[in-house]
Design a protein around this motif. Structure first.
Motif, mmCIF file in Angstrom:
data_model
loop_
_atom_site.group_PDB
_atom_site.id
_atom_site.type_symbol
_atom_site.label_atom_id
_atom_site.label_comp_id
_atom_site.label_asym_id
_atom_site.label_seq_id
_atom_site.Cartn_x
_atom_site.Cartn_y
_atom_site.Cartn_z
ATOM 1 N N GLU A 1 -72.972 76.161 -18.039
ATOM 2 C CA GLU A 1 -72.246 77.402 -17.751
ATOM 3 C C GLU A 1 -73.153 78.374 -16.995
ATOM 4 O O GLU A 1 -74.357 78.413 -17.221
ATOM 5 C CB GLU A 1 -71.794 78.055 -19.059
ATOM 6 N N TRP A 2 -72.522 79.146 -16.121
ATOM 7 C CA TRP A 2 -73.258 80.196 -15.417
ATOM 8 C C TRP A 2 -72.314 81.352 -15.142
ATOM 9 O O TRP A 2 -71.121 81.313 -15.444
ATOM 10 C CB TRP A 2 -73.883 79.659 -14.130
ATOM 11 N N TRP A 3 -72.857 82.406 -14.540
ATOM 12 C CA TRP A 3 -72.110 83.640 -14.286
ATOM 13 C C TRP A 3 -71.994 83.841 -12.784
ATOM 14 O O TRP A 3 -72.949 84.207 -12.111
ATOM 15 C CB TRP A 3 -72.818 84.824 -14.942
ATOM 16 N N LYS A 4 -70.824 83.538 -12.232
ATOM 17 C CA LYS A 4 -70.532 83.724 -10.814
ATOM 18 C C LYS A 4 -69.083 84.193 -10.711
ATOM 19 O O LYS A 4 -68.185 83.427 -10.360
ATOM 20 C CB LYS A 4 -70.746 82.421 -10.047
ATOM 21 N N PRO A 5 -68.822 85.470 -11.036
ATOM 22 C CA PRO A 5 -67.434 85.928 -11.181
ATOM 23 C C PRO A 5 -66.651 86.052 -9.882
ATOM 24 O O PRO A 5 -65.431 86.175 -9.920
ATOM 25 C CB PRO A 5 -67.598 87.297 -11.846
ATOM 26 N N GLU A 6 -67.331 85.983 -8.738
ATOM 27 C CA GLU A 6 -66.630 86.067 -7.458
ATOM 28 C C GLU A 6 -66.605 84.691 -6.794
ATOM 29 O O GLU A 6 -67.589 83.955 -6.824
ATOM 30 C CB GLU A 6 -67.328 87.070 -6.523
ATOM 31 N N LEU A 7 -65.481 84.352 -6.204
ATOM 32 C CA LEU A 7 -65.388 83.097 -5.467
ATOM 33 C C LEU A 7 -66.328 83.115 -4.273
ATOM 34 O O LEU A 7 -66.499 84.139 -3.603
ATOM 35 C CB LEU A 7 -63.963 82.876 -4.969
ATOM 36 N N GLY A 8 -66.909 81.965 -3.980
ATOM 37 C CA GLY A 8 -67.730 81.822 -2.793
ATOM 38 C C GLY A 8 -66.971 81.098 -1.699
ATOM 39 O O GLY A 8 -65.794 80.736 -1.848
ATOM 40 N N ALA A 9 -67.666 80.855 -0.589
ATOM 41 C CA ALA A 9 -67.055 80.158 0.542
ATOM 42 C C ALA A 9 -67.317 78.664 0.510
ATOM 43 O O ALA A 9 -66.803 77.933 1.356
ATOM 44 C CB ALA A 9 -67.588 80.747 1.847
ATOM 45 N N ALA A 10 -68.095 78.185 -0.444
ATOM 46 C CA ALA A 10 -68.420 76.766 -0.510
ATOM 47 C C ALA A 10 -67.170 75.939 -0.786
ATOM 48 O O ALA A 10 -66.223 76.406 -1.430
ATOM 49 C CB ALA A 10 -69.464 76.514 -1.594
ATOM 50 N N TRP A 11 -67.186 74.699 -0.323
ATOM 51 C CA TRP A 11 -65.986 73.850 -0.439
ATOM 52 C C TRP A 11 -65.591 73.628 -1.892
ATOM 53 O O TRP A 11 -64.408 73.448 -2.188
ATOM 54 C CB TRP A 11 -66.200 72.524 0.281
ATOM 55 N N LYS A 12 -66.542 73.655 -2.813
ATOM 56 C CA LYS A 12 -66.197 73.437 -4.219
ATOM 57 C C LYS A 12 -65.319 74.554 -4.760
ATOM 58 O O LYS A 12 -64.547 74.343 -5.699
ATOM 59 C CB LYS A 12 -67.477 73.320 -5.056
ATOM 60 N N ASP A 13 -65.427 75.758 -4.177
ATOM 61 C CA ASP A 13 -64.604 76.888 -4.596
ATOM 62 C C ASP A 13 -63.272 76.950 -3.874
ATOM 63 O O ASP A 13 -62.341 77.603 -4.344
ATOM 64 C CB ASP A 13 -65.352 78.206 -4.352
ATOM 65 N N THR A 14 -63.173 76.301 -2.729
ATOM 66 C CA THR A 14 -61.980 76.449 -1.893
ATOM 67 C C THR A 14 -61.120 75.188 -1.845
ATOM 68 O O THR A 14 -60.069 75.189 -1.203
ATOM 69 C CB THR A 14 -62.390 76.825 -0.454
ATOM 70 N N THR A 15 -61.551 74.134 -2.531
ATOM 71 C CA THR A 15 -60.840 72.853 -2.495
ATOM 72 C C THR A 15 -60.036 72.668 -3.770
ATOM 73 O O THR A 15 -60.550 72.888 -4.870
ATOM 74 C CB THR A 15 -61.849 71.702 -2.355
ATOM 75 N N PRO A 16 -58.775 72.247 -3.678
ATOM 76 C CA PRO A 16 -57.962 72.025 -4.887
ATOM 77 C C PRO A 16 -58.431 70.781 -5.644
ATOM 78 O O PRO A 16 -59.112 69.909 -5.091
ATOM 79 C CB PRO A 16 -56.549 71.850 -4.335
ATOM 80 N N PRO A 17 -58.049 70.667 -6.914
ATOM 81 C CA PRO A 17 -58.494 69.527 -7.722
ATOM 82 C C PRO A 17 -58.103 68.171 -7.143
ATOM 83 O O PRO A 17 -58.844 67.198 -7.282
ATOM 84 C CB PRO A 17 -57.810 69.768 -9.073
ATOM 85 N N GLY A 18 -56.947 68.089 -6.501
ATOM 86 C CA GLY A 18 -56.508 66.817 -5.943
ATOM 87 C C GLY A 18 -57.414 66.272 -4.868
ATOM 88 O O GLY A 18 -57.375 65.085 -4.535
ATOM 89 N N GLU A 19 -58.271 67.153 -4.309
ATOM 90 C CA GLU A 19 -59.233 66.737 -3.290
ATOM 91 C C GLU A 19 -60.666 66.784 -3.826
ATOM 92 O O GLU A 19 -61.621 66.724 -3.062
ATOM 93 C CB GLU A 19 -59.092 67.616 -2.051
ATOM 94 N N GLY A 20 -60.787 66.899 -5.142
ATOM 95 C CA GLY A 20 -62.112 66.866 -5.750
ATOM 96 C C GLY A 20 -62.768 68.215 -5.923
ATOM 97 O O GLY A 20 -63.982 68.294 -6.156
#
Length: 349
Positions: free
Chosen positions: A155-174
């Motif tokens: 666990e970590w503290w990152k309350p704002e979304l970033g631009a990295a693909w892990k933050d912008t990609t839906p679960p169906g695409e990993g």
């Protein structure tokens, strides 16, 4: 001859983990890095001036005759097509975790690599975290007695979304934290306690605008009788213990994270003095007879690539069986299917 190696991707995966580990091992020759980002290309050139930097996997495969191994550290949805292309080109393959987005894809990739006579292995580097190595030894030797509860949290503290693909990609695409951290934590549970009979997940989106889970819980019931509970979160102001293991004789608890990722990110390299070591971390073993502090073993991500080199040159077993990675994906899919939808909890204040 050194194993002529190309790394696809120079984000966190390629820049922090794969390129430094490959470059530090004399069994490998880091011949090529693939990145289309100009800033990342400049950073790669600065750190690895003798390595060819190219913008596209097409450039890599055009030079396949001059390579032996491809390390795939690009977004999850690219793992399957790139791995299939690599084995077809006669190249051995390391993929970042998860090996593919879906278990069925992984189960189709494994025979494709076998039929091509190529190595396929998966960078499950958290098997070589120092705390996991120490906890595993305690369990193996019976120091805690018969284990019946295993708790693991990242666990970590990152309350704002970033631009990295892990933050912008839906679960169906990993995308999402279950696909980011679940392959690590579930793999560790499977290694310790064997196959899972039941899996359940609670998947939440807590950050404003999130398209995938960022605060998730998974519970597993192993055929061995052990229950594993896993927490993954990007919005925890303070974390749980990294591991808490309850046995019939004692409980083992350890806080904090293995230092290797932070060391690599900060510029320390595997051959540097003190790599993998954090003398401040201890595992507390508590029981009816009192409490003991046990040092955490040194972390050892370089062992993964030593295993890759041995598998390629000596035909020893891969350091991580791709079938293990497929099994972890099956658990993720089973757990996720138990959760009918992602809940929008609302923004973190």
């Amino acid at each position: 001859m050194p194993i002529r190696t190309a790394v696809i991707g120079f984000g966190v995966s390629g820049r922090v983990f794969h390129a430094p580990l490959v470059a530090a091992d004399p069994a490998f020759d880091l011949r090529m890095i693939v990145t289309a980002d100009p800033a990342r290309a400049a950073a790669a050139t600065a750190e690895y001036p003798s390595t060819r930097i190219v913008p596209s996997p097409d450039d890599l495969f055009a030079a396949a005759a001059d390579l032996d191994l491809v390390v795939i550290g690009s977004p999850n949805s690219t793992h399957l097509p790139l791995a299939l292309r690599a084995v077809s080109a006669g190249l051995d393959v390391v993929t970042d975790k998860p090996v593919t987005v879906r278990a069925g894809e992984a189960r189709s990739l494994i025979p494709a690599a076998d039929e091509a006579g190529r190595l396929l292995t998966v960078f499950q580097n958290r098997r070589w975290d120092g705390d996991f190595l120490t906890i595993s030894e305690m369990i193996r030797t019976g120091r805690l007695g018969q284990v019946h509860q295993f708790e693991t949290a990242f666990e970590w503290w990152k309350p704002e979304l970033g631009a990295a693909w892990k933050d912008t990609t839906p679960p169906g695409e990993g995308g999402g934290i279950l696909y980011d951290l679940g392959p690590h934590l579930i793999d560790q549970c499977l290694q310790l306690f064997g196959p899972v009979e039941e899996a359940h997940a609670e998947l939440d989106r807590r950050r404003q605008g999130a398209v995938s889970d960022d605060d998730s819980f998974v519970t597993l019931h192993h055929g061995s009788g052990v229950r594993s509970r896993l927490w993954m979160s990007a919005v925890a102001p303070a974390p749980r213990p990294r591991f808490r293991v309850v046995g019939s004789r004692a409980v083992a608890t350890v806080w904090g994270l293995d230092p290797q990722e932070a060391q690599l990110m900060g510029g320390q390299r595997p051959n540097d003095t003190g790599y993998g070591i954090d003398m401040s971390r201890m595992i507390t073993v508590s029981g009816p007879e009192g409490e003991e502090q046990v040092p955490v073993a040194a972390g050892d991500y370089p062992s993964f690539y030593a295993g890759v080199a041995a598998a390629i040159t000596n035909q020893t077993p891969a350091p991580v069986d791709a079938a293990d990675a497929a099994a972890a994906l099956s658990v993720i899919e089973t757990a996720a299917s138990s959760h009918s939808r992602l809940h929008n909890i609302g923004p973190v204040n």
